[in-house]
Design an enzyme around this catalytic site. Structure first.
Site, mmCIF file in Angstrom:
data_model
loop_
_atom_site.group_PDB
_atom_site.id
_atom_site.type_symbol
_atom_site.label_atom_id
_atom_site.label_comp_id
_atom_site.label_asym_id
_atom_site.label_seq_id
_atom_site.Cartn_x
_atom_site.Cartn_y
_atom_site.Cartn_z
ATOM 1 N N HIS A 219 -43.218 3.715 -16.441
ATOM 2 C CA HIS A 219 -43.231 4.949 -16.671
ATOM 3 C C HIS A 219 -43.560 5.906 -15.295
ATOM 4 O O HIS A 219 -44.325 5.405 -14.708
ATOM 5 C CB HIS A 219 -44.603 5.167 -17.556
ATOM 6 C CG HIS A 219 -44.717 6.732 -17.833
ATOM 7 N ND1 HIS A 219 -43.734 7.673 -18.327
ATOM 8 C CD2 HIS A 219 -45.941 7.373 -17.370
ATOM 9 C CE1 HIS A 219 -44.404 8.836 -18.276
ATOM 10 N NE2 HIS A 219 -45.337 8.864 -18.066
ATOM 11 N N ASP B 185 -43.760 9.179 -13.624
ATOM 12 C CA ASP B 185 -44.013 10.665 -13.420
ATOM 13 C C ASP B 185 -43.070 11.106 -12.428
ATOM 14 O O ASP B 185 -43.146 10.971 -11.547
ATOM 15 C CB ASP B 185 -45.477 10.919 -13.395
ATOM 16 C CG ASP B 185 -46.258 10.537 -14.694
ATOM 17 O OD1 ASP B 185 -45.967 10.923 -15.781
ATOM 18 O OD2 ASP B 185 -47.338 9.643 -14.483
ATOM 19 N N ASP C 155 -45.729 9.552 -23.134
ATOM 20 C CA ASP C 155 -46.792 10.060 -22.083
ATOM 21 C C ASP C 155 -47.264 11.517 -22.709
ATOM 22 O O ASP C 155 -48.465 11.660 -22.747
ATOM 23 C CB ASP C 155 -46.620 9.757 -20.847
ATOM 24 C CG ASP C 155 -47.821 10.005 -19.987
ATOM 25 O OD1 ASP C 155 -49.080 9.564 -20.618
ATOM 26 O OD2 ASP C 155 -47.825 10.472 -18.810
ATOM 27 N N HIS D 165 -43.951 16.282 -17.949
ATOM 28 C CA HIS D 165 -45.082 16.563 -18.871
ATOM 29 C C HIS D 165 -46.319 16.828 -17.931
ATOM 30 O O HIS D 165 -47.475 16.692 -18.361
ATOM 31 C CB HIS D 165 -45.398 15.776 -19.756
ATOM 32 C CG HIS D 165 -45.443 14.180 -19.231
ATOM 33 N ND1 HIS D 165 -44.135 13.529 -19.039
ATOM 34 C CD2 HIS D 165 -46.483 13.376 -18.688
ATOM 35 C CE1 HIS D 165 -44.371 12.182 -18.533
ATOM 36 N NE2 HIS D 165 -45.730 12.101 -18.387
#
Length: 988
Positions: free
Chosen positions: A54, A56, A178, A428
């Site tokens: 994951h 970001d 997430d 996000h």
């Protein structure tokens, strides 16, 4: 030819021409997607291990820092090394799999690879061993994003994957592991883009507990009340561990779990223990899921920099666990992907629980509601919304102006930079406001850089369309009365470009130093205008950036998808504008609205719609919630960037009265309210407006008392709401909310304020049988109805503690100069009072007009005699129900077009009907030669789009058949339908 096939052919040809050897022989017949999935055993419990990372797109570090692995003192993370390492490890064993999500990072990495690496990666993709999931430029936030920007960022990522890898690069599964709560409109968008399923990790802890008991962690989400099933139906799965591996099975270099030690001669041999623990975990997980297939996410934040650690241990885990089958074990472990897992669930031919609401608000414990980020960083949220408007205008003018828009008298311009910056901003931890401060600055810098490139394109396009190459300037600080050209010029022209497909009426306020001006439209007709003094609050806010004493106020009318021109000249020897009156009038009124004030307090007291003869009591004031420091007896949870947790249920009033100044003339009436040195408001009513404007200015929020503050405005009315209120979902469909209630489980409310907050992306309202009060916002904010007849909206947050969700610093934004003073934020709310049955007729176009605002540009002196002063890119305005969502240059002779029906079914008596548009008769300067319909994500032809069909356990009544298109050129839009077309065009 499908969109991807052309790219693949070109890629093959270029590689063969360059003499590259070893090119995969199966590239012309790739076996990817569902066909590439590994075999499972129907008699066993199949455990799908999904290796993933994951990444970001900015959070604790900037996008660049994350990619390169810079600033590891903040967080050890380097995306380029993850992709390097994973590609190496996948080549060692054809059984291994990996999924990748964020196209923004992969795009950058791909551009840096040599042909040999690209050849290897292409083969991995074509064999389904490296699979792209979700595929957007980023994994977008779901609460604070506008649907138009979400569609754009998804399109950008999907197009890159399509152009690079063809059909095998097309994701089949949406993956939002997430984001902090999940919007129904996002699910609708994913369904319309052709996704077969959607997996996420976070949902309310009470909801999850109920679903685990009922085996409803996998469900069918019916994401629209207007679109006929299964158009917006989306299979949705909730992952068992968020997006982390099961306890004890994390083998990243950042983890501390024990590796599998399989040398039997070692004293610490642990294979038996690891196998036993894994079997227990698998059987325990299988009890809360419906089929004999379960999924385990093997990875987490920025993991797999050293992929060898992961794969070496997972290889052993698979081998030793499956080895127990000879001893009677019924567990079968395999490398897999979300799409392969999804295929097995579909093969189960089961029925699934049906959900029609959304997954907001999200809480991970009784006092931990993730509802603060709905408002966090309100200045960034506003800048992102403005940048979306800039981008759509840039895209439109690139098409309307033709090739010279990109390379014209002002130089080379491009929309690509802003398009990518906006895509990054949807992440996000971007527009959500949940990033570190230096990362927030980086997001804003990217948007500013993108707009700088777009300015060149816009100038070029307007030069082409107007026939004038004269220097053109833009004024981006008009909200604080700063514009050097208008402040100093005695004569200038103003170009008003309208990005909407309907005519627009817009109130303009220009900073000036003269006391009287003449304003004329393109016919030379005088336009009513007034000069009024700049408010004291504005002078204080702008500081030394401007010196205008006054504002010139007038109304403009602009044609659809086009511009008009106004000429402004200083009048000599005019008397100065009258100073503001020191008292509030009892009433301000135009032909549509009547607004009254309490003379004792200076506050609003009523609002009346003179057209419909409606009147409500309406009082408005400002309050602040004392942010929890995490030190009360119920919980140690403080308020922070993510979490909203006031330490009491009653907010503190800032002032019971307001100091008043008023301005009244034939163009605008203003009541300027000062509540405190750090909070003021202008209540504004324009002569021809059906809405009341509330322009609020908040900050610097004081913290000398060592208390963090969450500032709200509250509208109290006599509307009988009975606990109900309504908020939009990403700017589109509206959802009914009910205080202290959830549609899908029995809520135990533990936070009566934060637990009732919802995202407001563009509008919210309260209503009864007679009246509806709608509030349209200029950015995403959080809000609620805590008391019947009341609607509150959070405007600003300044907090002193981190909320322990990873960001590692308090949300304490300071002034742009970097000093200790808190950030000042300005915004506006529009209030509309209507009967409920006609409210949508006004609030939907009003909300669209706030998202896509006219772009003003200025030129010194009079307009050249030969200039084209007015232009529309459409042959005629679109019908009121139709919104032009996208007009963007796709290739040199093709344009991407999206049209949407902007009303829900049964929402409007006048407009909730199918409507037909002729694509050949759409544009005035662009000739449409051919048209092909595409999926919403524009990465496959609509005629070739095929989705898995899922059966709900309890279905609704069958939907009526929707009308078909009258002809290939005439397309019919049904309520809430978005249709996407690739147009082959010729500039006329």
């Amino acid at each position: 030819m499908a969109p991807y096939q052309y790219t693949v052919v070109v890629l093959v040809f270029s590689l063969l021409q360059s003499g590259v050897s070893g090119f995969p022989t199966n590239i012309r017949n790739p076996v990817c997607g569902y066909e590439s999935c590994p075999a499972t055993d129907p008699s066993m419990l199949n455990v799908h291990l999904v290796p993933h990372t994951h990444d970001d797109v900015g959070w604790l570090k900037t996008v660049d820092q994350y990619y390169y692995g810079d600033r590891n003192d903040i967080q050890h993370a380097g995306v380029q090394y993850i992709l390097d390492s994973v590609v190496q490890e996948l080549q060692k064993d054809p059984a291994r799999r990996f999924i990748y999500v964020e196209s923004a990072f992969f795009y950058r990495w791909w551009r840096q690879q040599d042909q040999a690496t690209r050849r290897v990666v292409t083969q991995l993709v074509n064999e389904g061993r490296l699979e792209f999931i979700n595929g957007g430029w980023c994994m977008s936030d779901e609460a604070t994003t506008h649907y138009s920007a979400v569609i754009d960022q998804m399109t950008l990522g999907l197009r890159f994957l399509n152009d690079t890898f063809g059909a095998c690069g097309r994701p089949r599964v949406a993956w939002h592991i997430d984001p902090f709560g999940h919007a129904r409109e996002h699910a609708s968008i994913f369904a319309q883009m052709g996704y077969d399923g959607f997996f996420f990790g976070r949902l309310d802890y009470q909801d999850k507990s109920r679903r685990m008991k009922a085996k409803e962690l996998e469900l069918l989400w019916r994401a629209s009340e207007s679109l006929s099933p299964p158009m917006a139906d989306l299979f949705t799965g909730i992952l068992p561990n968020g997006y982390n591996p099961p306890d004890g099975f994390c083998w990243d270099q950042s983890c501390s779990d024990a590796p599998i030690r399989d040398d039997p001669y070692l004293e610490d041999f642990n294979v038996d223990e690891m196998v036993r623990k894994f079997l227990e975990t698998a059987h325990s997980q299988s009890k809360i899921y419906k089929t004999n297939h379960i999924i385990m996410t093997m990875g987490s934040d920025f993991q797999y920099e050293n992929a060898n650690l992961w794969y070496k241990n997972m290889d052993k885990l698979i081998r030793y666990v499956n080895g127990q089958q000879a001893a009677g074990s019924n567990v079968n472990v395999l490398y897999s992907t979300p799409s392969c897992y999804l295929q097995e669930l579909h093969r189960a031919n089961s029925t699934w629980a049906l959900k029609t609401d959304d997954f907001f608000p999200y809480a991970d414990d009784a006092h931990d509601f993730w509802t603060g980020y709905f408002t966090s960083r309100p200045a960034l949220k506003r800048y992102e919304r403005q940048s979306n408007s800039y981008l759509q205008t840039c895209n439109q003018l690139e098409v309307l102006g033709g090739p010279r828009s990109r390379s014209g008298p002002y130089g080379k311009g491009t929309s690509d930079t802003l398009r990518k910056a906006m895509a990054v901003a949807q992440h996000h931890d971007a527009v959500s406001g949940t990033e570190k401060q230096h990362v927030a600055y980086d997001y804003a810098r990217r948007l500013a850089s993108g707009w700088a490139y777009c300015k060149v394109l816009v100038r070029n396009s307007l030069a082409v369309l107007t026939g004038s190459d004269a220097p053109r300037s833009f004024c981006e600080n008009l909200n604080i009365s700063v514009c050097p050209l208008t402040e100093s010029s005695k004569m200038f022209t103003m170009n008003v470009y309208n990005p909407l497909a309907h005519p627009v009426s817009w109130s303009v306020r220009l900073p000036v130093n003269g006391s009287a001006y003449s304003v004329a439209d393109v016919q030379g007709k005088a336009v009513d205008s007034e000069v009024i003094p700049v408010p004291k609050a504005t002078k204080a806010l702008r500081g030394h950036r401007g010196w205008a004493l006054n504002e010139l106020v007038f109304q403009v009318e602009a044609p659809p998808l086009g511009y008009t021109t106004y000429s402004i000249s200083l009048l000599q020897n005019a008397p100065p504008p009258p100073p503001p009156r020191p008292k509030a009038p009892l009433t301000i009124q135009n032909k549509f609205l009547k607004v009254t004030f309490d003379p004792a307090t200076g506050l609003l007291s009523s609002l009346s719609n003179l057209e419909t003869q409606q009147s409500i009591k309406l009082s408005q004031n400002f309050y602040w919630y004392n942010a929890s420091a995490g030190n009360n007896e119920d919980s140690i949870q403080p308020s922070g960037a993510y979490i909203f947790r006031p330490n009491c249920s009653t907010p503190f009033i800032i002032s019971k009265t307001a100091k008043i100044q008023s301005v009244q003339n034939g163009v605008v009436q203003e009541v300027r309210q000062m509540f405190s040195p750090w909070l003021s408001q202008v209540v504004r009513l324009y002569a021809d407006s059906r809405e009341l404007e509330l322009e609020w200015t908040v900050g610097p929020v004081p913290i000398e008392d060592a208390l963090g503050k969450e500032v709200i405005t509250r509208l109290d009315t006599d509307i009988n709401t009975s606990g109900y209120f309504y908020t939009d979902s990403n700017g589109r469909e509206v959802l009914e909310r009910r205080r202290d209630y959830r549609p899908t489980w029995d809520l135990k409310q533990s936070e009566p304020i934060a637990g009732n907050y919802y995202p407001i992306n563009s509008r919210a309202y309260i209503k009864d049988k007679e009246s509806q009060l709608t509030v349209v916002t200029d950015r995403s904010q959080g809000g609620s109805s805590i008391v019947d007849g009341s609607l509150e909206i959070m405007l600003h947050r300044r907090l002193l503690y981190d909320d322990v969700r990873g960001v590692g610093e308090p949300l304490n934004e300071t002034s742009e100069a970097g000093g200790p003073e808190g950030l000042v934020v300005r915004g506006r709310l529009l209030l509309s009072l209507t009967p409920p049955d006609t409210a949508a007729d006004s609030h939907r176009p009003l909300a669209q007009a706030q998202v896509l605002q006219p772009l003003l540009s200025f030129q010194e002196g009079p307009a050249p005699a030969s200039a084209r002063l007015e232009f529309s890119g459409l042959q005629a305005a679109l019908p009121p129900a139709v919104h032009l969502l996208t007009v963007s240059q796709w290739d040199y002779d093709s344009v991407l077009l999206r049209l949407e029906h902007q009303y829900e079914s049964r929402e409007s008596k006048a407009y909730s009907q199918p409507v037909t548009v002729n694509l050949q008769k759409l544009f005035s300067t662009v000739e449409v030669m051919g048209v092909t319909e595409m999926s919403l994500g524009a990465n496959q032809w609509k005629s070739e789009m095929s989705r898995l069909v899922w059966r709900p356990s309890a279905d609704a009544a069958p939907q009526p058949k929707q009308p078909s298109d009258p002809s290939p050129w005439e397309i019919t839009l049904n309520p809430m339908e978005i249709r996407t077309f690739l147009l082959r065009v010729r500039q006329s």
